[in-house]
Design a protein around this motif. Structure first.
Motif, PDB file in Angstrom:
ATOM      1  N   CYS A  74      -8.288  27.737  38.081  1.00 42.54           N
ATOM      2  CA  CYS A  74      -7.243  27.684  39.102  1.00 42.54           C
ATOM      3  C   CYS A  74      -5.845  27.872  38.525  1.00 42.54           C
ATOM      4  CB  CYS A  74      -7.304  26.348  39.853  1.00 42.54           C
ATOM      5  SG  CYS A  74      -7.098  24.918  38.783  1.00 42.54           S
ATOM      6  N   THR A  87     -10.735  22.571  42.381  1.00 40.72           N
ATOM      7  CA  THR A  87     -11.478  23.799  42.084  1.00 40.72           C
ATOM      8  C   THR A  87     -12.492  23.532  40.970  1.00 40.72           C
ATOM      9  OG1 THR A  87      -9.566  25.119  42.693  1.00 40.72           O
ATOM     10  CG2 THR A  87     -11.279  26.203  41.371  1.00 40.72           C
ATOM     11  N   ARG A 108       5.884  22.667  45.231  1.00 39.87           N
ATOM     12  CA  ARG A 108       4.836  23.687  45.365  1.00 39.87           C
ATOM     13  C   ARG A 108       5.385  24.960  46.010  1.00 39.87           C
ATOM     14  NH1 ARG A 108      -0.274  21.972  44.461  1.00 39.87           N
ATOM     15  NH2 ARG A 108      -0.623  19.718  44.295  1.00 39.87           N
ATOM     16  N   THR A 139      -5.872  18.545  40.824  1.00 32.85           N
ATOM     17  CA  THR A 139      -4.826  18.967  41.761  1.00 32.85           C
ATOM     18  C   THR A 139      -5.395  19.658  42.978  1.00 32.85           C
ATOM     19  OG1 THR A 139      -3.325  19.204  39.892  1.00 32.85           O
ATOM     20  CG2 THR A 139      -2.691  20.268  41.960  1.00 32.85           C
ATOM     21  N   CYS A 140      -6.312  20.666  42.786  1.00 31.15           N
ATOM     22  CA  CYS A 140      -6.825  21.452  43.917  1.00 31.15           C
ATOM     23  C   CYS A 140      -8.326  21.337  44.087  1.00 31.15           C
ATOM     24  CB  CYS A 140      -6.459  22.920  43.724  1.00 31.15           C
ATOM     25  SG  CYS A 140      -7.196  23.657  42.249  1.00 31.15           S
ATOM     26  N   HIS A 174      -3.948  25.628  37.010  1.00 32.57           N
ATOM     27  CA  HIS A 174      -3.116  24.421  37.045  1.00 32.57           C
ATOM     28  C   HIS A 174      -3.022  23.811  35.643  1.00 32.57           C
ATOM     29  CE1 HIS A 174      -3.854  24.128  41.567  1.00 32.57           C
ATOM     30  NE2 HIS A 174      -2.564  24.370  41.378  1.00 32.57           N
TER      31      HIS A 174
END
Length: 464
Positions: A423, A449, A271, A446-447, A425
């Motif tokens: 997002c 969102t 990341r 992943t996040c 991704h």
């Protein structure tokens, strides 16, 4: 509900009778406990289930056998309603697993009973009192059976829950070690009986023959010491076996924790690299955009100057024409006398007009050449910027993960990535993304969102 314990030798006899039907077994032995799912948690929108301690309490109530591990199974929806009970990888572990399975079968909680009450939809028994699944008090009715190879292929096909489980021969893993252990036990028993008989004979001999009492007493003591030493060796072997089992469990837990730590550390590094690449790409793009804007402004200024010069030349031509009209009006009376003069003036005017046109044409050609040169320079800089952008994109793509974070399958032409627009991704394959969207799970795995648009798939030649 407690089941009566059986003799292991009797259990071995029954296993030998079933050997003709079951030539292969799951190794290490596993018992699958069914119907352990509870209701859905409205906060997390995932199903919950019985924890491992509750399953251990149930096993203790059925038959207090020695097992290695109890582990509940989970998927994307939460608890799967199955719990795996793993036994030691030896013949005694298999006997204990078979004993537990038979006890459940005798009390009406075996494989056949589960197949009768098993719902068609694995999620249909949550939230209401289905017959055979819950009691009148609302408690789950648990079922269990010894896992077969086909069962493990469905429950744990990737060998993630029961590490490195395999399909082995029943004769090689259970019958042969059990027979060897029985033979060793019989030999030990015969040796012990022989020593005891010898001790009895020696005692009778001492009673009948009152000579050599001290020597016979020493022989008896030696024999008794050998018997005690044999018992101590058996106890030490059993203690060592238990200690080795505890050490293997501890090593397994430490390896699992270390693997999780390495994975988290590797994910953090990836990341950080992606963030650095993205920042450098944005700064380079801004710089090239500013240069292109400056060149565009220079072209606009040159165009504006050329337009001013053209208007000035037109105004001069207009002024000359007005002078000509004025002269014709004032010299109307003297037309005959000044005809020759007028012809000369007209000829001179035409020459000046031609010169102005030639100058204007030349200036226009010069401006056109300058414009073409500037445009060629801009195109070359744009190509350089495009190459740099493609190079940065290739470097960025080389650091992107190659497998789906949900199902862990690698991306490829048959398993494309899914792009989340909110997002940015693209760590999930298109099949998992569509499955999440159909389940009304509108967030990025992943996040987390929230997504407003349906995930789109990347073409093969852009993002693999």
């Amino acid at each position: 509900m407690e089941c009566k314990k059986e003799n292991p030798q009797e259990r071995m006899a029954e296993s030998e009778q079933l050997a003709a039907k079951e030539k292969s077994i799951v190794w290490p032995p596993v018992v699958i406990i069914e119907n352990t799912r509870l209701a859905m948690d409205q906060t997390t929108r995932k199903y919950t289930g019985l924890d491992n301690d509750e399953v251990r309490a149930f096993l203790k109530g059925v038959n207090d056998v020695n097992y290695s591990r109890v582990m509940a199974l989970y998927d994307m929806r939460g608890h799967k309603g199955k719990t795996l009970v793993t036994f030691p990888a030896d013949d005694l572990g298999y006997i204990n697993a078979q004993t537990l399975s038979d006890c459940l079968q005798r009390i009406g909680r075996g494989r056949e009973h589960w197949m009768r009450v098993k719902p068609q939809n694995s999620y249909s028994n949550v939230g209401w009192n289905a017959h055979g699944l819950v009691t009148k008090e609302g408690k789950r009715i648990l079922y269990g059976y010894l896992a077969r190879p086909e069962d493990m292929e469905l429950v744990d096909p990737y060998r993630k829950h029961v590490k490195r489980w395999s399909i082995e021969s029943l004769e090689e893993k259970v019958h042969r070690p059990a027979k060897q252990r029985n033979q060793d036990a019989e030999a030990t028993k015969a040796r012990r009986q022989e020593l005891e008989d010898f001790a009895q004979e020696a005692t009778v001999h001492l009673e009948n023959e009152k000579t050599g009492v001290d020597n016979l007493r020493e022989a008896i003591n030696k024999i008794n010491q050998e018997i005690q030493a044999e018992r101590d060796r058996e106890a030490a072997a059993e203690a060592q076996h238990r200690q080795e089992l505890a050490l293997r469990r501890k090593a397994f837990d430490e390896a699992l924790q270390e693997k999780k730590f390495r994975y988290q550390q590797f994910e953090g590094e990836i990341r950080a690299r992606l963030a650095e690449k993205k920042a450098s790409l944005v700064s380079e793009t801004v710089k090239l955009t500013q240069e292109a804007q400056e060149l565009q402004n220079a072209i606009e200024v040159r165009k504006k100057n050329h337009e001013i010069r053209r208007r000035k030349a037109l105004e001069e031509m207009k002024h000359d024409y007005e002078l000509q009209v004025m002269m014709e009006a004032r010299l109307a009376d003297l037309k005959k006398k000044t005809h020759e003069r007028a012809l000369e003036l007209q000829k001179k005017h035409q020459e000046q007009t031609m010169k102005l046109k030639e100058c204007n044409q030349k200036e226009r050609e010069d401006l056109l050449q300058q414009h073409l040169a500037v445009r060629t320079e801009l195109e070359s800089k744009a190509n350089v910027a495009k190459e740099a952008t493609n190079r940065l994109k290739a470097e960025t793509d080389s650091t992107i993960n190659k497998e789906c974070v949900v199902c862990f399958f690698e991306f490829g032409p048959d398993n494309l990535r899914a792009f989340f627009a909110a997002c940015g991704h693209a760590n999930v394959c298109i099949l998992c993304a569509q499955d999440l969207w159909q389940r009304k799970n509108k967030t990025c795995p992943t996040c987390k969102t929230v997504q407003k648009k349906k995930p789109a798939e990347f073409p093969v030649n852009i993002y693999l």
